[in-house]
Write a protein that holds these residues in place. Structure first.
Motif, PDB file in Angstrom:
ATOM      1  N   THR A   1      47.862  77.591 100.949  1.00  0.00           N
ATOM      2  CA  THR A   1      47.932  76.134 100.761  1.00  0.00           C
ATOM      3  C   THR A   1      49.314  75.640 101.171  1.00  0.00           C
ATOM      4  O   THR A   1      50.333  76.238 100.823  1.00  0.00           O
ATOM      5  CB  THR A   1      47.671  75.768  99.290  1.00  0.00           C
ATOM      6  N   ASP A   2      49.300  74.513 101.915  1.00  0.00           N
ATOM      7  CA  ASP A   2      50.577  73.867 102.237  1.00  0.00           C
ATOM      8  C   ASP A   2      51.201  73.312 100.963  1.00  0.00           C
ATOM      9  O   ASP A   2      50.509  72.745 100.106  1.00  0.00           O
ATOM     10  CB  ASP A   2      50.368  72.728 103.246  1.00  0.00           C
ATOM     11  N   ASN A   3      52.529  73.449 100.915  1.00  0.00           N
ATOM     12  CA  ASN A   3      53.270  72.968  99.739  1.00  0.00           C
ATOM     13  C   ASN A   3      53.961  71.645 100.102  1.00  0.00           C
ATOM     14  O   ASN A   3      55.015  71.623 100.729  1.00  0.00           O
ATOM     15  CB  ASN A   3      54.295  74.016  99.298  1.00  0.00           C
ATOM     16  N   THR A   4      53.328  70.554  99.757  1.00  0.00           N
ATOM     17  CA  THR A   4      53.890  69.215 100.024  1.00  0.00           C
ATOM     18  C   THR A   4      54.946  68.890  98.981  1.00  0.00           C
ATOM     19  O   THR A   4      54.728  69.082  97.779  1.00  0.00           O
ATOM     20  CB  THR A   4      52.783  68.156  99.980  1.00  0.00           C
ATOM     21  N   ASN A   5      56.084  68.419  99.436  1.00  0.00           N
ATOM     22  CA  ASN A   5      57.155  68.033  98.496  1.00  0.00           C
ATOM     23  C   ASN A   5      56.752  66.745  97.787  1.00  0.00           C
ATOM     24  O   ASN A   5      56.493  65.724  98.419  1.00  0.00           O
ATOM     25  CB  ASN A   5      58.480  67.830  99.248  1.00  0.00           C
ATOM     26  N   GLN A   6      56.725  66.793  96.464  1.00  0.00           N
ATOM     27  CA  GLN A   6      56.330  65.645  95.657  1.00  0.00           C
ATOM     28  C   GLN A   6      57.505  64.913  95.016  1.00  0.00           C
ATOM     29  O   GLN A   6      57.402  63.727  94.720  1.00  0.00           O
ATOM     30  CB  GLN A   6      55.375  66.110  94.545  1.00  0.00           C
TER      31      GLN A   6
ATOM     32  N   GLN B   1      53.709  70.332  95.365  1.00  0.00           N
ATOM     33  CA  GLN B   1      52.388  70.200  94.769  1.00  0.00           C
ATOM     34  C   GLN B   1      51.845  71.545  94.325  1.00  0.00           C
ATOM     35  O   GLN B   1      50.965  71.618  93.463  1.00  0.00           O
ATOM     36  CB  GLN B   1      51.434  69.579  95.789  1.00  0.00           C
ATOM     37  N   ALA B   2      52.386  72.624  94.891  1.00  0.00           N
ATOM     38  CA  ALA B   2      51.863  73.954  94.564  1.00  0.00           C
ATOM     39  C   ALA B   2      52.223  74.342  93.146  1.00  0.00           C
ATOM     40  O   ALA B   2      53.187  73.805  92.554  1.00  0.00           O
ATOM     41  CB  ALA B   2      52.413  74.980  95.552  1.00  0.00           C
TER      42      ALA B   2
ATOM     43  N   ALA C   1      55.170  67.677  88.716  1.00  0.00           N
ATOM     44  CA  ALA C   1      54.681  66.765  89.740  1.00  0.00           C
ATOM     45  C   ALA C   1      53.154  66.836  89.827  1.00  0.00           C
ATOM     46  O   ALA C   1      52.502  67.765  89.314  1.00  0.00           O
ATOM     47  CB  ALA C   1      55.308  67.117  91.079  1.00  0.00           C
ATOM     48  N   ALA C   2      52.604  65.837  90.498  1.00  0.00           N
ATOM     49  CA  ALA C   2      51.164  65.825  90.732  1.00  0.00           C
ATOM     50  C   ALA C   2      50.808  66.944  91.702  1.00  0.00           C
ATOM     51  O   ALA C   2      51.548  67.234  92.647  1.00  0.00           O
ATOM     52  CB  ALA C   2      50.739  64.475  91.295  1.00  0.00           C
ATOM     53  N   ASN C   3      49.653  67.583  91.467  1.00  0.00           N
ATOM     54  CA  ASN C   3      49.263  68.728  92.287  1.00  0.00           C
ATOM     55  C   ASN C   3      48.364  68.340  93.437  1.00  0.00           C
ATOM     56  O   ASN C   3      47.695  69.200  94.014  1.00  0.00           O
ATOM     57  CB  ASN C   3      48.587  69.796  91.417  1.00  0.00           C
ATOM     58  N   ALA C   4      48.330  67.056  93.771  1.00  0.00           N
ATOM     59  CA  ALA C   4      47.560  66.581  94.928  1.00  0.00           C
ATOM     60  C   ALA C   4      48.492  65.752  95.802  1.00  0.00           C
ATOM     61  O   ALA C   4      49.246  64.917  95.296  1.00  0.00           O
ATOM     62  CB  ALA C   4      46.373  65.734  94.476  1.00  0.00           C
ATOM     63  N   PRO C   5      48.468  65.980  97.125  1.00  0.00           N
ATOM     64  CA  PRO C   5      49.442  65.282  97.977  1.00  0.00           C
ATOM     65  C   PRO C   5      49.264  63.776  98.003  1.00  0.00           C
ATOM     66  O   PRO C   5      50.197  63.042  98.279  1.00  0.00           O
ATOM     67  CB  PRO C   5      49.204  65.909  99.357  1.00  0.00           C
TER      68      PRO C   5
ATOM     69  N   VAL D   1      57.195  59.954  90.892  1.00  0.00           N
ATOM     70  CA  VAL D   1      58.525  59.375  91.000  1.00  0.00           C
ATOM     71  C   VAL D   1      59.354  59.875  89.828  1.00  0.00           C
ATOM     72  O   VAL D   1      58.815  60.288  88.798  1.00  0.00           O
ATOM     73  CB  VAL D   1      58.486  57.831  90.998  1.00  0.00           C
ATOM     74  N   GLY D   2      60.658  59.874  89.999  1.00  0.00           N
ATOM     75  CA  GLY D   2      61.499  60.381  88.929  1.00  0.00           C
ATOM     76  C   GLY D   2      62.928  59.930  89.063  1.00  0.00           C
ATOM     77  O   GLY D   2      63.356  59.391  90.084  1.00  0.00           O
ATOM     78  N   LEU D   3      63.691  60.183  87.997  1.00  0.00           N
ATOM     79  CA  LEU D   3      65.101  59.828  87.940  1.00  0.00           C
ATOM     80  C   LEU D   3      65.856  60.915  87.202  1.00  0.00           C
ATOM     81  O   LEU D   3      65.323  61.514  86.251  1.00  0.00           O
ATOM     82  CB  LEU D   3      65.317  58.509  87.185  1.00  0.00           C
TER      83      LEU D   3
END
Length: 1922
Positions: free
Chosen positions: A158-163, A179-180, A210-214, A219-221
């Motif tokens: 699975t591709d690991n998308t940066n969330q 997401q992974a 983070a959310a596990n779906a691309p 969002v975060g701080l």
């Protein structure tokens, strides 16, 4: 998951401009030399000017190896090349990689890119620095993170998308979440993104971030919490395993389990899927974090809405969570957002009605206010608003509900708590209008605020970046560019770098670095301003388009031009002249509007091509000198001019450019050979044609005598243009001419007079040369010069007589043919020659009168008055009497001068000239013989220096033409004209005073004044002149005193000025040497200013003579730009310098005053004035040249009385009624200030009228009417009663309204009036203080009062010796001396161990706090001679005290005075700060005290209750209206009393009192006035004096508070007042000694130790059941009134009204506060200012406290602030404020003390660190200064900060200062008495002290116990063990 560096791989493409070559082999990149430089903007060489090298100007690549061309040619080629285009934006891309997120490291500029399966680290220029691989990985969204693949069979690669990609600045870590593995995060190093710092091996579900779906956003701080960083993460719902993850969590970044939310806040949601939050953005400001998202309302509400949520940054539990809906009118859901200072920028999707995507701006203040409203309603009102509708609720399906907590709960819990409801959701959306609409959907928003402007950067879904200027409520796109590939949306991560210069734009394929402002790409001013880039402007003096911050003088006018203001590029508007001849070097003036101003040492210069010329700037006009002819290039072939670029330069920058032409007139005529004259004068240039020399010249340079045909460019000249040229227009004769035959041709010509064919000027005889020529100019030689004389008979022979008198050889005759004239004989026809001339013609005769004695020379002018003198010798008669002509004065035919013969008086007749053989000529004028008579003289005296304007009155004084006057033997020059009845002359100086005869000579006749003679008096003397200063406008009244001033007829006050030529031309006319006057007209006033020789200007005014000893002059006006050189008085011919008259004081001119308009914001707007209000006008330099008595202020035709005039303020009291406007001033009266000649109009004034009482409300009237209609039918009696009570209520209501209205108007007016009066009083007080000084206590008295505040005035009394005690005096003194020596042993006071005298005493149970303070003060006195030793002891005690409090509560240290250390600190500060009090802080404190006393005394004070009308203390406020009237009593003061000291006679001193004052109060005020400059201790007591009223009718009456006339009623006795005795205004009184049993009470002024102060009568006194009262009774209700009251309800209403109405009088506190505000500010400023050197003791003390805090590890700044406040401000200064009698020798009444208590409490509140909160229930005293206390707090903070930053005080410096203080106060007061008192305490605990000393080893070694026993033996005669 590892990473590796690959900075050089070809897979990653980074495009940027190539670097500059460091070692070029040719010189083409260097700056050109001075001789070869050319300006690209001007196109011409500019020698001798520095020129910047462009950083873009580099060598081409092809030229790098070698330079085949010469260096000079290369430079020229480079200069000719166009400038390269602006650099491309930097870009980074990676093949086959999709970018997700972007993060920027603050301060470093490093950029981090989160991508699918990759993390990139880039430099600020987007160069690759490191890369890390994050995928693909084996994973499945349905599985928790696993190690064994068997645990998740469905796992796939699975591709690991940066969330999520965030930077933690404190930990220097990069947080990356993919997401992974269910969105777990890892930490990486900021230096190297490939370095993994933390990665969870077996993460739990609490670490799923983070959310596990691309497709689901996260969002975060990273927010800073105390001691750690926290991670705030918001995410949407994704996958079946994410249902239990809250949408918003707080997570820890450090600790054993990073990224865990264990123990931290979570947004608990009942069912996340019901809401389905979709987060858009997260950002934070200094206090809060904000999250923008979209969600459904609930399961029942399928509609999505936009929201913003807020939590406090310090709230780790999310108790403060509040969200409110957002709505952009007409738009869809929110798509992107950004936070800028002051606003939330949000992009919304297109609306349902066809609206385009839009940008909305929500003010942050409104957003926070909306959230605070929702929070308040949910905290305190159950979520319901005033209407009852639900406006706030607790959302997300949790069990919490909105509650009803106390009203102050939102303030008490600003970030919530466990018991407060959460999460709160507001129902009311915050709505805004779109500021901008775009065609494409907006996917990214970023904001930037710079220079006060807000810029928004919008990225759309098509890859375009739009730059938007938010100007007010509108947005404007000023630039759009394609950044990403078309169709590729711009990511929401749109970042601005820390410098604000670049923007990082992310798309799925690339990262671009785009300049925020592309200012350099605009090459000129027009392009820069037309670009409409709000970040760019034209920097005029740099000649480039720059941001405002890069233009060094952008703040100055016309230096930085901005396109959104009315900015105009500098340009040459006009040229004068527009061109010049090349042969002439001259000046050209450029008109350049909006030219910036330069510094003193800077200048502009003009560049004419290569030639530089210095520019002279005056306003918009710039003058430059053109180049000389040899510096100009040649004209191009076939042209008559050369055009050069003309540039106005600053250094090497062209500010404005144009073209300028230099023409050559000599080249003009060559352009048209057939018509050179026409070409010359018809050209564009100012060329003229010289017709005789056939030359085209410039200017007016034709040879003298030669005709000039002027250019067509000239105006107001007839001979100009081609039409005036001499020219041949054609042939007039035959066109065929045969060959060989001489023919005559006729030509049509024009203007040949200009070509030499016009006769020359008329000339009587002209010698002409004769010569012979052949062919064309071949001339025969003459043997010698041959001339003939041409003559013209008509010249000089205008009439017949002169023609016939001409030389006969000329053959001239008078010819009557045609026009009669003198002609040559052959030219006159034979019958036209006249042999006899016409009758003589008489034109004028002068004079027409003469004395009867004759002898007057009479002049007759005319024509044909004889051919020679023989013809007229006996031909003249005057009035029938012969007149003898004078041969020498005869002019042939034109003039006869004859002398008249005597004739009787009154003879009159014409003048007759009879030439023989011709009829006589008779004049039309008649001559009269008249006798001049002298009648009188005025004035009859004058100074012997002369200069007196003498007028001689008489009859027929205009007799003859030769009139002269004499005074004695001196001539008196006559001022023309001589009038029939008066002659005016000016006397000359006389050697000595005396009489002189006045005589007038008329020709040969003389007349003498028979009745009186002229008296020469002694010259006037000046002895005084004042004032000696004036404004330049002049007009100030100068009073001059002297002797003999009334003999001066026209005294002048004159000033000589050194003036420029411009000022002379503008302000003065050249003086007329003989000014003429007309008879009968009044004498003309002298000119105000006249120029003198040597460039001087004399300005004068005429003085008026008030008496022989007083002149009144007005100072002359002086123009601006001149320097007065001499000011003097011109008393006829006596000139006296002002300095000589004023006793050496030179006259000084001050700049004219400047006053601000009354309405500053809108000067034309009328200024509203309330009647009775005192107007305050601000200005500058108001009293520099005038006093307040001389200022006149007018409002229309009324006068505003000036009350006070200071340097910057003018206070005046306007008329009570609105005055009428003066003529022509409009409908409203104008406010005009007249200061001498200076008249300043400050705008119109409008009076406010009293508002009419508002009618009874309509609703109430309707209700009453309806009720009355129903009740009338039912019960008539009830109706009548209701009507009666309604009217009563209406009257009460209107009465209250009137009171409120009057009070509201009166508070402001009274405050201004009181302040004006107070300032006047303080001005008088300041002048008194200069004479008497401030009554400071001497140091000994001061020390005793401060050291022993509760022990009376004499705390240390010498012990009275009893019988037999005298023999004990010597040993006791020896013992006390030994005790003093023992005290000076530090080991005795403070041994190294715990055995100490001080600690032993403090440890005794019976040693009270009072004893501690007393002993500490005794020690201070005993050690006063060695302050450095006392300081050492204090330092040790404070160190022990700090160690004691550090283990308890350090903030309580020094809070009270409970220990000897704290009392010693008080005494030490008092001793060290005495000099600071007397030199710096004492004066403002004393002025504050006197201002309070003055204000309190101006109003009534109740002598029984102590309450006053004017106070700051509400408990002391007199809440009643007491009628009073101010009186002025004249006090008889005997010799030697008070202010009359030194005088031998009784004086009358005025004293201000009130008619409501009791007799004791009057005596106190009288004593204050009589003994104004005397210290209070030296005045007699008020109780040993009586007040005696001396009246003409009543005789001498002694007044007292109580006597037989006192009024007693119902057991209430009223104290007597002046009103009771009916004492009138101006009454005479006297203070007399009080008699007691027939003997006077002693009036000893000040006892050595008074027994105490007299206590005023403040409580209700009762004497035998009789109660005393003064102004109001303590209980206002007598019993009889209670019995007469009606029903219970009526009594309640009366009681409520009596309680409510007095609260109105609290406004008196505000009036008092406003009046005293200046003095309070001055006092606080003196205490808390470091403008002067801080006392060294304060610096030493604060450094010691800093040292103690550091020693004990106290880092809390609040604790240190409290220590410093407790040690200095609260310990010393508050005491000084509350008890000024500790410092000054004054009387402080209870009312003044109450006011000082309020001011001291304000000072205390200003020193605290807690926030000053006031509410509805706060004390009135705190409310008074609620607005000022924050400002005072800032003063305290600044005071502490400035002291901390000042240089440290060394130990030696402190000891030196303390030794000096000890020397100044060496003789400490009562030292032996202090030692004796101290020994009493030692004796009290003698055994304990001896035991403590014997137990200490060090004390044993020094035998301290033994030495103490010796002291006891001597002092007490005690037998010891010695």
């Amino acid at each position: 998951m590892g990473g590796r560096r690959s900075p050089g791989r070809a897979a990653f493409v980074s495009t940027s401009p190539p670097p500059a070559w460091t070692k070029p082999s040719c010189a083409c990149h260097q700056c050109p030399g001075p001789a070869e430089r050319r300006s690209s903007s001007l196109g011409a060489t500019l020698p001798r000017r520095p020129l910047r090298c462009s950083p873009l100007r580099r060598c081409p690549r092809a030229m790098t190896p070698r330079c085949p061309l010469g260096p000079r040619l290369l430079r020229v080629l480079l200069l000719c090349l166009p400038l390269p285009p602006p650099p491309r934006a930097h870009r980074f891309s990676a093949p086959n990689t999709t970018f997700n997120h972007l993060a920027l490291a603050p301060g470093r500029g490093t950029l981090y890119v989160g991508a699918v399966n990759r993390l990139f680290q880039l430099s600020p220029e987007l160069r690759l620095q490191a890369v890390a691989v994050t995928g693909p990985v084996f994973d499945s969204p349905d599985c928790v993170p696993f190690r064994d693949p068997a645990d998740c069979p469905q796992a796939r690669l699975t591709d690991n998308t940066n969330q999520l990609l965030l930077v933690s600045g404190r930990a220097r870590e990069l947080v990356a979440c993919g997401q992974a593995r269910q969105g777990v995060c890892e930490k990486r190093g900021l230096e190297d993104v490939a370095q993994v710092l933390y990665q969870a091996e077996d993460p739990g579900d609490g670490q799923f971030v983070a959310a596990n779906a691309p497709g689901v956003a996260t969002v975060g701080l990273v927010v800073a919490a105390p001691g750690r960083d926290l991670l705030l993460v918001a995410r949407g719902l994704a996958g079946k395993l994410s249902g239990g993850v809250p949408p918003l969590t707080v997570r820890q970044l450090a600790g054993p389990q990073p990224f865990s939310s264990e123990g931290l806040g979570r947004l608990v949601v009942g069912d996340f899927s019901d809401y389905n939050n979709s987060y858009v953005a997260a950002f934070a400001d200094a206090r809060s974090a904000y999250f923008v998202f979209r969600r459904r309302g609930a399961r029942a509400q399928a509609e999505y809405r936009s929201y913003v949520a807020r939590v406090c940054l310090g709230d780790a539990n999310l108790y403060s969570y509040v969200e409110v809906p957002l709505a952009c009118r007409g738009q869809g859901l929110i798509q992107a957002a950004s936070l800028t200072p002051g606003a939330l920028l949000a992009a919304f999707a297109a609306g349902p009605g066809g609206a385009r995507p839009a940008l909305c701006a929500f003010p942050l203040a409104e957003l926070d206010s909306s959230m605070e409203r929702a929070r308040r309603l949910c905290y305190t009102a159950g979520g319901r608003g005033p209407s009852g509708l639900e406006e706030a609720t607790v959302e997300y399906g949790v069990t919490s509900r909105c509650v009803a907590l106390p009203p102050d709960s939102p303030e008490s819990y600003p970030c919530g708590d466990e018991h407060t409801p959460s999460p709160i959701a507001g129902r009311q959306p915050l709505e805004a209008r779109p500021v901008l609409q775009l065609e494409q959907p907006i996917s990214a928003v970023a904001g930037l605020q710079t220079d006060g402007h807000t810029i928004a950067f919008l990225g759309d879904t098509q890859g375009q970046l739009h730059k938007v200027f938010l100007n007010g409520s509108q947005g404007q796109v000023y630039h759009s560019q394609q950044v990403g590939p078309p169709g590729s949306a711009i990511s929401p991560d749109l970042l601005v770098d820390s410098s604000g210069h670049h923007l990082y734009v992310l798309t799925a394929q690339q990262v671009d670095r785009v300049p925020v402002a592309a200012c350099p790409q605009f090459p000129d001013c027009a392009g820069c301003l037309q670009a409409r880039d709000p970040l760019c402007g034209w920097c005029v003096l740099q000649g480039r388009c720059t941001p405002k911050g890069q233009c060094g003088r952008a703040a100055q006018a016309n230096q930085w031009l901005w396109s959104y203001e009315d900015g105009h590029c500098p340009h040459v508007q006009s040229l004068l002249p527009a061109h010049r001849p090349r042969q002439e070097q001259g000046q050209v003036t450029l008109s350049v509007p909006w030219l910036p101003t330069l510094a003193m040492d800077e200048y502009f210069h003009c560049a004419f091509g290569d030639y530089d010329s210095l520019a002279h700037v005056e306003g918009p006009h710039v003058a430059c000198v053109t180049p000389p002819e040899d510096q100009l290039p040649l004209n191009p072939p076939g042209t008559d001019h050369v055009t050069l670029p003309l540039a106005l330069m600053f250094e090497d920058v062209a500010v404005a450019t144009t073209n300028f032409s230099f023409y050559d007139c000599s080249a003009v005529q060559a352009l048209e050979a057939a018509a050179p004259c026409r070409a010359c004068v018809g050209s564009l240039w100012r060329c003229h044609w010289c017709s005789q020399s056939n030359r085209c010249v410039y200017g007016e340079h034709c040879p003298e005598g030669e005709d000039t045909i002027y250019s067509v460019q000239e105006v107001d000249i007839q001979v100009r243009g081609p039409g005036a040229c001499p020219r041949v227009e054609g042939l007039a004769g035959p066109l065929l001419v045969p060959v060989g035959w001489e023919s005559r041709l006729a030509l049509r010509v024009r203007n040949l007079q200009h070509f030499g064919f016009r006769p020359s000027m008329a000339q009587r005889e002209l010698p002409v040369p004769i010569y012979v020529t052949r062919d064309k100019g071949q001339r025969l030689d003459n043997a010698h010069t041959l001339h003939v004389t041409l003559y013209d008979c008509a010249v000089d022979h205008p009439d017949c007589s002169r023609c016939q008198a001409a030389n006969g050889s000329l053959g001239c005759v008078w010819c009557s043919h045609g026009q009669p004239a003198c002609r040559y004989g052959p030219l006159c026809p034979p019958g036209a020659v006249e042999l006899l001339c016409p009758t003589p013609s008489i034109d004028t005769v002068e004079p027409l009168t003469g004395p009867p004695e004759g002898g007057l020379a009479l002049t007759i002018q005319g024509s044909n008055l004889g051919r020679d003198f023989a013809e007229v010798q006996d031909a003249v008669k005057v009035a029938g009497r012969p007149c003898s002509p004078e041969p020498s004065l005869y002019r042939t035919s034109a003039r006869i001068v004859c002398v008249t013969a005597p004739a009787p008086n009154g003879t009159t007749g014409p003048i007759q000239v009879a030439i023989k053989n011709r009829p006589p000529g008779i004049s039309t004028q008649h001559f009269t013989y008249q006798d001049p008579i002298l009648l009188s003289l005025s004035p009859q005296w004058g100074p012997q220096a002369g200069g007196t304007q003498l007028t001689i009155h008489g009859q027929h004084l205009q007799t003859g033409g030769d009139i002269s006057a004499f005074v004695g033997e001196q001539p008196c020059p006559i001022q023309e004209p001589v009038c029939p009845e008066s002659i005016v002359c000016h006397t000359m100086s006389q050697a000595s005073p005396g009489e002189a005869v006045v005589r007038v000579v008329f020709g040969h006749a003389q007349r003498t004044l028979p009745a009186s003679s002229f008296q020469y008096t002694a010259n006037p003397q000046l002895v005084a002149a004042e004032p000696s200063v004036s404004f330049r406008g002049g007009g100030r009244l100068i009073r001059v005193r002297g002797t003999g001033l009334d003999v001066v007829q026209q005294p002048l006050l004159s000033v000589w000025l050194e003036a420029t030529a411009e000022v002379q031309a503008r302000g003065a006319q050249p003086p007329d040497p003989s000014p003429r006057r007309s008879c009968g007209a009044p004498a003309a006033a002298p000119q105000a200013c006249i120029p003198l020789e040597g460039g001087l200007l004399q300005c004068s005014t005429v003085c008026s003579v008030n008496s022989s000893s007083l002149l009144v002059c007005h100072s002359p006006a002086v123009p601006d730009g001149v320097h007065p050189r001499r000011v003097f008085f011109a008393l006829d011919n006596v000139h006296v310098d002002f300095a000589s008259a004023s006793g050496g004081q030179d006259f000084l001119y001050q700049p004219n005053p400047r006053l601000a308009p009354l309405s500053r914001e809108e000067p034309a707007r009328p200024y509203r004035v309330k009647p009775g209000n005192v107007l305050d006008v601000e200005g500058q330099g108001l009293n520099l040249g005038i006093s307040k008595e001389e200022v006149r202020v007018h409002i229309g035709d009324g006068e505003c009385l000036v009350k006070t005039l200071t340097l910057t303020h003018l206070y005046c009291e306007p008329p009570p009624r609105a005055p009428q406007p003066t003529n022509g001033s409009g409908t409203l009266p104008q406010f005009v200030v007249q200061m001498g000649n200076v008249r300043l109009a400050l705008g119109p004034v409008q009076y406010e009228t009293e508002p009419a009482l508002s009618p009874f409300p309509v609703e109430a009237q309707v209700g009453l009417g309806m009720g009355a209609a129903v009740l009338i039918a039912a019960v008539l009696l009830l109706s009548l009663m209701y009507r009666h009570k309604s009217k009563q209520a209406l009257r009460d209501y209107q009465k209250v309204l009137v009171q409120l209205e009057n009070l509201e108007i009166g508070v402001g007016d009274q405050c201004r009036k009181e302040f004006t009066d107070l300032m006047t009083e303080m001005t008088d007080l300041s002048s008194d203080l200069e004479a008497s000084g401030i009554p400071f206590l001497d140091y000994h008295t001061y020390a005793e009062r401060v050291f022993f505040p509760g022990h009376g005035s004499c705390p240390l009394q010498p012990t009275l010796e009893g019988p037999g005690e005298e023999a004990r005096r010597v040993p006791v003194r020896q013992g006390l001396t030994q005790l003093s020596n023992l005290l000076n042993s530090k080991l005795f006071l403070l041994t190294v161990r715990a055995v100490r005298l001080i600690r032993t005493l403090e440890g005794q149970p019976g040693f009270s706090q009072r004893d501690r303070c007393h002993v500490a003060s005794l020690l201070s006195l005993a050690l006063h001679g060695k302050l450095e030793y006392l300081t050492d002891i204090l330092r040790t005690l404070l160190s022990d005290l700090a160690a004691h409090y550090v283990h308890r509560n350090p903030k309580l240290m020094l809070r009270r005075t409970e220990t000897m250390a704290e009392k010693l600190l008080t005494d030490w500060l008092s001793a060290c700060l005495y000099a600071f009090l007397t030199e710096v802080a004492g004066e403002p404190l004393y002025l504050l005290l006197r201002a309070i006393q003055y204000q309190v005394d101006k109003g009534p004070v109740d002598a029984v209750t102590g309450k006053a009308k004017r106070t700051l203390n509400d408990s002391r406020l007199l809440r009643e209206d007491v009628d009073f009237r101010p009186l002025t009593l004249m006090v008889l003061v005997g010799p030697g009393a008070g202010g009359a000291a030194g005088s031998s006679a009784t004086q009358r001193v005025p004293a201000r009192v009130l008619d409501t004052d009791t007799i004791t109060q009057v005596k106190e005020k009288v004593l204050d006035q009589v003994y104004k400059g005397t210290p209070f201790s030296q005045r007699p007591s008020v109780h040993v004096l009586d007040l005696e009223w001396r009246s003409g009718l009543a005789g001498h009456l002694t007044l007292s508070d109580e006597d037989l006339t006192s009024v007693t009623q119902n057991r209430w006795k009223r104290l007597n007042t002046l009103q009771h005795y009916k004492v009138p205004d101006g009454a005479t009184v006297r203070l007399i000694p009080r008699l007691h049993n027939g003997r006077a009470v002693s009036q000893s002024l000040a006892q050595s130790c008074p027994l105490g102060e007299n206590v005023p009568m403040l409580e209700d006194g009762e004497e035998g059941g009789v109660r005393l009262w003064h102004l109001v009774k303590a209980t206002e209700e007598p019993e009889e009134a209670k019995e007469r009251r009606g029903s219970l309800r009526e009594r309640d209403r009366e009681r409520a009204r009596a309680k409510a109405i007095p609260e109105i009088y609290l406004t008196r506190l505000l009036s008092m506060k406003g009046t005293l505000q200046k003095f309070v500010d001055d006092t606080f400023q003196a205490i808390l200012s470091v403008n002067r050197p801080v006392p060294i003791a304060v610096k030493y003390l604060f450094d010691l406290l800093d040292e103690l805090a550091g020693k004990h590890g106290i880092e809390d700044p609040e604790t240190l602030h409290i220590w410093k406040t407790n040690s200095l401000l609260l310990r010393f200064w508050v005491n000084a404020l509350k008890k000024p009698q500790l410092i000054f020798d004054v009387r402080v009444s209870d009312n003044v003390d109450a006011v000082l208590a309020v001011i001291a409490q304000t000072f205390i509140d200003s020193c605290t660190v807690s926030e000053h909160k006031v509410g509805r229930d706060s004390p009135v005293n705190k409310l008074l200064y609620a607005r000022e206390i924050p400002r005072y707090k800032q003063m305290v903070e600044r005071y502490y900060s400035d002291i901390r930053q000042s240089s440290a005080v060394s130990y030696q410096e402190m000891n030196s200062a303390l030794a000096e203080l000890s020397g100044n106060y060496a003789s400490a007061p009562h030292c032996l008495e202090a030692l004796q008192e101290l020994y009493k305490h030692i004796h009290r605990y003698y055994d304990q002290i001896i035991s403590a000393l014997e137990e200490d080893p060090v004390a044993q070694k020094m035998q301290l116990a033994c030495r103490l026993q010796q002291v006891a033996a001597l002092v007490e005669n005690k037998v010891t063990d010695l």
